[in-house]
Design a protein around this motif. Sequence first.
Motif, short mmCIF file in Angstrom:
data_model
loop_
_atom_site.label_atom_id
_atom_site.label_comp_id
_atom_site.label_asym_id
_atom_site.label_seq_id
_atom_site.Cartn_x
_atom_site.Cartn_y
_atom_site.Cartn_z
N GLU A 23 -33.24 -54.54 -41.33
CA GLU A 23 -33.64 -55.77 -40.63
C GLU A 23 -34.35 -55.42 -39.33
N ASP A 24 -33.79 -54.47 -38.60
CA ASP A 24 -34.39 -54.03 -37.35
C ASP A 24 -35.79 -53.46 -37.58
N PHE A 25 -35.89 -52.59 -38.58
CA PHE A 25 -37.18 -51.98 -38.88
C PHE A 25 -38.22 -53.02 -39.27
N ASN A 44 -45.16 -54.44 -34.62
CA ASN A 44 -45.79 -53.16 -34.28
C ASN A 44 -45.24 -52.59 -32.96
N ILE A 45 -43.93 -52.61 -32.84
CA ILE A 45 -43.27 -52.08 -31.65
C ILE A 45 -42.81 -50.66 -31.99
N LYS A 46 -43.67 -49.73 -31.66
CA LYS A 46 -43.49 -48.35 -32.10
C LYS A 46 -42.23 -47.67 -31.56
N PRO A 47 -41.82 -47.91 -30.31
CA PRO A 47 -40.58 -47.24 -29.89
C PRO A 47 -39.37 -47.60 -30.76
N TYR A 48 -39.30 -48.85 -31.20
CA TYR A 48 -38.20 -49.22 -32.10
C TYR A 48 -38.44 -48.68 -33.50
N MET A 49 -39.68 -48.64 -33.94
CA MET A 49 -39.96 -48.06 -35.25
C MET A 49 -39.52 -46.59 -35.29
N VAL A 50 -39.80 -45.87 -34.21
CA VAL A 50 -39.39 -44.46 -34.14
C VAL A 50 -37.86 -44.36 -34.28
N GLN A 51 -37.14 -45.16 -33.51
CA GLN A 51 -35.68 -45.13 -33.57
C GLN A 51 -35.16 -45.55 -34.94
N ASP A 52 -35.83 -46.53 -35.54
CA ASP A 52 -35.39 -47.00 -36.87
C ASP A 52 -35.63 -45.95 -37.94
N TYR A 53 -36.76 -45.26 -37.88
CA TYR A 53 -37.00 -44.17 -38.85
C TYR A 53 -35.89 -43.13 -38.76
N LEU A 54 -35.51 -42.76 -37.54
CA LEU A 54 -34.45 -41.78 -37.36
C LEU A 54 -33.13 -42.32 -37.89
N GLN A 55 -32.83 -43.57 -37.58
CA GLN A 55 -31.57 -44.17 -38.04
C GLN A 55 -31.54 -44.25 -39.57
N LEU A 56 -32.62 -44.68 -40.17
CA LEU A 56 -32.67 -44.75 -41.64
C LEU A 56 -32.49 -43.37 -42.25
N SER A 57 -33.10 -42.35 -41.65
CA SER A 57 -32.93 -41.00 -42.15
C SER A 57 -31.47 -40.56 -42.09
N LYS A 58 -30.80 -40.86 -40.99
CA LYS A 58 -29.39 -40.49 -40.85
C LYS A 58 -28.52 -41.19 -41.89
N ILE A 59 -28.79 -42.47 -42.10
CA ILE A 59 -27.98 -43.22 -43.06
C ILE A 59 -28.19 -42.69 -44.47
N SER A 93 -34.95 -39.89 -49.70
CA SER A 93 -35.15 -40.96 -48.72
C SER A 93 -34.93 -40.45 -47.30
N ALA A 94 -33.90 -39.65 -47.10
CA ALA A 94 -33.63 -39.09 -45.78
C ALA A 94 -34.82 -38.25 -45.31
N TYR A 95 -35.34 -37.44 -46.21
CA TYR A 95 -36.49 -36.60 -45.89
C TYR A 95 -37.71 -37.44 -45.57
N PHE A 96 -37.96 -38.47 -46.38
CA PHE A 96 -39.11 -39.35 -46.15
C PHE A 96 -39.05 -39.98 -44.76
N PHE A 97 -37.88 -40.51 -44.40
CA PHE A 97 -37.78 -41.20 -43.11
C PHE A 97 -37.81 -40.23 -41.93
N ILE A 98 -37.31 -39.02 -42.10
CA ILE A 98 -37.41 -38.06 -41.00
C ILE A 98 -38.86 -37.63 -40.81
N GLN A 99 -39.61 -37.55 -41.91
CA GLN A 99 -41.04 -37.26 -41.78
C GLN A 99 -41.76 -38.39 -41.05
N GLN A 100 -41.43 -39.62 -41.39
CA GLN A 100 -42.05 -40.77 -40.71
C GLN A 100 -41.68 -40.77 -39.22
N TYR A 101 -40.43 -40.44 -38.95
CA TYR A 101 -39.95 -40.36 -37.57
C TYR A 101 -40.76 -39.34 -36.78
N ILE A 102 -40.90 -38.14 -37.32
CA ILE A 102 -41.61 -37.06 -36.62
C ILE A 102 -43.07 -37.45 -36.39
#
Length: 168
Positions: free
Chosen positions: A116-118, A125-140, A149-158
């Motif tokens: 929901e957050d993402f 298009n609020i990139k600071p939250y998108m960055v945090q959400d990518y990291l959070q999704l990767s962790k989950i 999925s974890a790998y995909f989201f960590i790549q998006q985060y980076i």
Amino acid sequence: MKNGIDPGINYYADNWNYFDEPIGAIYQLMNNPDSSLYYLQRAIAIDPANQMTRISFGETLLLKNQYDSAMAIFLKPVAHFRKENDEWDLMRILLDVSKTYQKKANEREALQYAWEDFSIAQKANIKPYMVQDYLQLSKIYNDLHKDDSAYFFIQQYIALKDSVSNQQ
């Protein structure tokens, strides 16, 4: 105004809350939760109705692994922020709720709030939250052992983190 000081402001008034809350937030960012709690408790005593100070207090409780207490604070304003379409504050609290559920090993709920957050962050298009959400999704997804999925989201985060850093 003399020497940058407004004589009309009583800087020592009992109800003046411009020092304690920011100091508490700074200690939180420095990963010093005990000092953060001290100043945030003082800020809440000065202005008990300040919802954002309460959320900062909850974020410090999360740092101290007091998940149930943090969650009680985080869940209260969610419906109000949704109703008022207060997307900025809603994103903050949804991420907090997701992190708390993840720490409590409730990945299903953590994932729901992270998505929901993402969705809100991506739409606005609020990139600071998108960055945090990518990291959070990767962790989950990592906790769920969904490595692709974890790998995909960590790549998006980076990638997004690097892009935001380069723009700054």
